[in-house]
Every structure is written in structure tokens, then in C-alpha cells.
Write a protein that holds these residues in place. Structure first.
Motif, PDB file in Angstrom:
ATOM      1  N   GLY A 101       0.743  -1.218  -0.049  1.00 53.36           N
ATOM      2  CA  GLY A 101       0.021  -0.032  -0.146  1.00 53.36           C
ATOM      3  C   GLY A 101       0.809   1.210  -0.067  1.00 53.36           C
ATOM      4  O   GLY A 101       0.314   2.246   0.630  1.00 53.36           O
ATOM      5  N   LEU A 102       2.099   1.314  -0.741  1.00 52.57           N
ATOM      6  CA  LEU A 102       3.061   2.379  -0.920  1.00 52.57           C
ATOM      7  C   LEU A 102       2.199   3.427  -1.485  1.00 52.57           C
ATOM      8  O   LEU A 102       1.670   3.053  -2.677  1.00 52.57           O
ATOM      9  N   HIS A 103       2.268   4.740  -1.226  1.00 53.12           N
ATOM     10  CA  HIS A 103       1.715   5.848  -1.991  1.00 53.12           C
ATOM     11  C   HIS A 103       2.628   6.201  -3.248  1.00 53.12           C
ATOM     12  O   HIS A 103       3.890   6.118  -3.002  1.00 53.12           O
ATOM     13  N   PRO A 104       2.331   6.256  -4.282  1.00 54.69           N
ATOM     14  CA  PRO A 104       3.159   6.792  -5.611  1.00 54.69           C
ATOM     15  C   PRO A 104       4.031   7.765  -5.153  1.00 54.69           C
ATOM     16  O   PRO A 104       5.217   7.761  -6.026  1.00 54.69           O
ATOM     17  N   SER A 105       3.896   8.608  -4.450  1.00 53.81           N
ATOM     18  CA  SER A 105       4.794   9.824  -4.304  1.00 53.81           C
ATOM     19  C   SER A 105       6.083   9.221  -3.616  1.00 53.81           C
ATOM     20  O   SER A 105       7.138   9.780  -3.462  1.00 53.81           O
ATOM     21  N   THR A 106       6.062   8.046  -2.922  1.00 55.97           N
ATOM     22  CA  THR A 106       7.414   7.580  -2.338  1.00 55.97           C
ATOM     23  C   THR A 106       8.222   6.718  -3.336  1.00 55.97           C
ATOM     24  O   THR A 106       9.307   6.451  -3.340  1.00 55.97           O
ATOM     25  N   TRP A 107       8.027   7.072  -4.889  1.00 52.20           N
ATOM     26  CA  TRP A 107       8.587   6.299  -5.878  1.00 52.20           C
ATOM     27  C   TRP A 107      10.121   6.840  -5.976  1.00 52.20           C
ATOM     28  O   TRP A 107      11.122   6.050  -6.243  1.00 52.20           O
ATOM     29  N   ASP A 108      10.369   8.284  -5.932  1.00 51.58           N
ATOM     30  CA  ASP A 108      11.550   9.034  -6.091  1.00 51.58           C
ATOM     31  C   ASP A 108      12.373   8.366  -4.934  1.00 51.58           C
ATOM     32  O   ASP A 108      13.573   7.998  -5.151  1.00 51.58           O
ATOM     33  N   SER A 109      12.164   8.326  -3.698  1.00 52.75           N
ATOM     34  CA  SER A 109      12.795   7.715  -2.827  1.00 52.75           C
ATOM     35  C   SER A 109      13.308   6.189  -2.624  1.00 52.75           C
ATOM     36  O   SER A 109      14.483   5.731  -2.522  1.00 52.75           O
ATOM     37  N   ILE A 110      12.428   5.559  -3.272  1.00 54.74           N
ATOM     38  CA  ILE A 110      12.568   3.927  -3.529  1.00 54.74           C
ATOM     39  C   ILE A 110      13.578   3.884  -4.476  1.00 54.74           C
ATOM     40  O   ILE A 110      14.381   3.188  -4.569  1.00 54.74           O
ATOM     41  N   LYS A 111      13.377   4.716  -5.457  1.00 55.13           N
ATOM     42  CA  LYS A 111      14.226   4.840  -6.784  1.00 55.13           C
ATOM     43  C   LYS A 111      15.664   5.014  -6.369  1.00 55.13           C
ATOM     44  O   LYS A 111      16.625   4.282  -6.770  1.00 55.13           O
ATOM     45  N   ALA A 112      15.836   5.943  -5.736  1.00 56.23           N
ATOM     46  CA  ALA A 112      17.105   6.404  -5.250  1.00 56.23           C
ATOM     47  C   ALA A 112      17.784   5.208  -4.387  1.00 56.23           C
ATOM     48  O   ALA A 112      19.126   5.107  -4.653  1.00 56.23           O
ATOM     49  N   GLU A 113      16.880   4.793  -3.508  1.00 57.50           N
ATOM     50  CA  GLU A 113      17.563   3.634  -2.767  1.00 57.50           C
ATOM     51  C   GLU A 113      17.918   2.487  -3.414  1.00 57.50           C
ATOM     52  O   GLU A 113      19.187   1.744  -3.089  1.00 57.50           O
ATOM     53  N   ILE A 114      17.008   2.121  -4.465  1.00 55.76           N
ATOM     54  CA  ILE A 114      17.516   1.072  -5.442  1.00 55.76           C
ATOM     55  C   ILE A 114      18.871   1.321  -6.148  1.00 55.76           C
ATOM     56  O   ILE A 114      19.642   0.588  -6.309  1.00 55.76           O
ATOM     57  N   ALA A 115      19.087   2.492  -6.688  1.00 55.89           N
ATOM     58  CA  ALA A 115      20.056   3.046  -7.354  1.00 55.89           C
ATOM     59  C   ALA A 115      21.382   2.803  -6.511  1.00 55.89           C
ATOM     60  O   ALA A 115      22.511   2.460  -6.997  1.00 55.89           O
TER      61      ALA A 115
END
Length: 140
Positions: A101-115
Motif C-alpha cells: 500500500g505504498l503511496h506513489p509519491s514514495t517512488w523517488d525515494s525508492i528509486k534512489a535507494e535501489i540505485a
């Protein structure tokens, strides 16, 4: 496709908007999912047309675009289109996003963490031979 790189697959969703009026208070050039509507239309069509052996990629992209646009129900429907007998890393990532149930606004931080967590050498171009090996004469 047996494996994929989720950050490579999902990279197309990080491009900035062309409309600067949609800038948010956080300094982004566009809100999360601003181009998701066009992605949903594209990936819906490709998922519909794809044969079962290659359906995982467009279905995953449809699920991601739907989640990014805030449509979790469509994201689940798209994830149901991913063949269960094929392991597809990007589908697993999107499933985790939707399931938790993660909110789409979390994508930028998730993407940075994956990178920052990816092993070195990932997404690096591999050298290809510039010449083809010589043909071997047929054996009799």
C-alpha cells in the motif's frame, strides 16, 4: 525473459514533465505519475496484444504506470496478467509496492535507494566483438 533490472525497466517513468505549471512545492518538475496516463494507454494495448511468453514485461509496466497514477485496482489486474510460471523481478517489485500500500509519491525515494544498493557493474554496457567469428567449414 528470465530476469530484468527493475531500475532499467522503470526508468521511463522518471522523465520530467514538459509543462512547468505542474511543478510541486518539493521542487520537482512534475508530480509523480504525471505522464502515467499515456503510459497506461500504451502498456494496456501492448499487454492485450502480447503473446503469453512475453506478456510479463508489458503487464508489469501497465501495473507500475497504474500504481504511479494512483489506480491500485488496475495495477492488481495487470499483475494478474504476468504468467505465474515466469520469474520477473520488475513484477515482484511492483507487487511489493502495491501489496504494501505504498503511496506513489514514495517512488523517488525508492528509486534512489535501489540505485545506491545495486551492485557495481549493473547496467554497464558489455563489450561486443567488432568482428564475427569466421565460419567453420562443414565437417563430413
Amino acid at each position: 525473459m528470465a530476469t530484468d533490472s527493475p531500475t532499467t525497466t522503470l526508468r521511463g517513468f522518471s522523465s520530467p514533465c514538459r509543462d512547468s505549471r505542474s511543478a510541486t512545492r518539493s521542487g520537482r518538475t512534475c508530480p509523480p505519475g504525471a505522464n502515467a496516463t499515456s503510459h497506461i494507454a500504451l502498456w494496456s494495448d501492448l499487454t492485450r496484444r502480447a503473446p503469453a511468453d512475453v506478456k510479463a514485461a508489458p503487464a508489469t509496466m501497465l501495473a507500475f504506470a497504474s500504481w504511479l497514477h494512483g489506480n491500485g485496482a488496475l495495477a492488481w489486474c495487470a499483475l494478474d496478467q504476468v504468467p505465474h510460471d515466469q520469474r520477473y523481478c520488475a513484477a515482484e517489485l511492483v507487487t511489493t509496492l502495491v501489496q504494501n500500500g505504498l503511496h506513489p509519491s514514495t517512488w523517488d525515494s525508492i528509486k534512489a535507494e535501489i540505485a545506491t544498493a545495486r551492485p557495481s557493474g549493473l547496467d554497464q554496457p558489455t563489450e561486443r566483438p567488432t568482428t564475427r567469428p569466421a565460419k567453420q567449414p562443414p565437417t563430413i
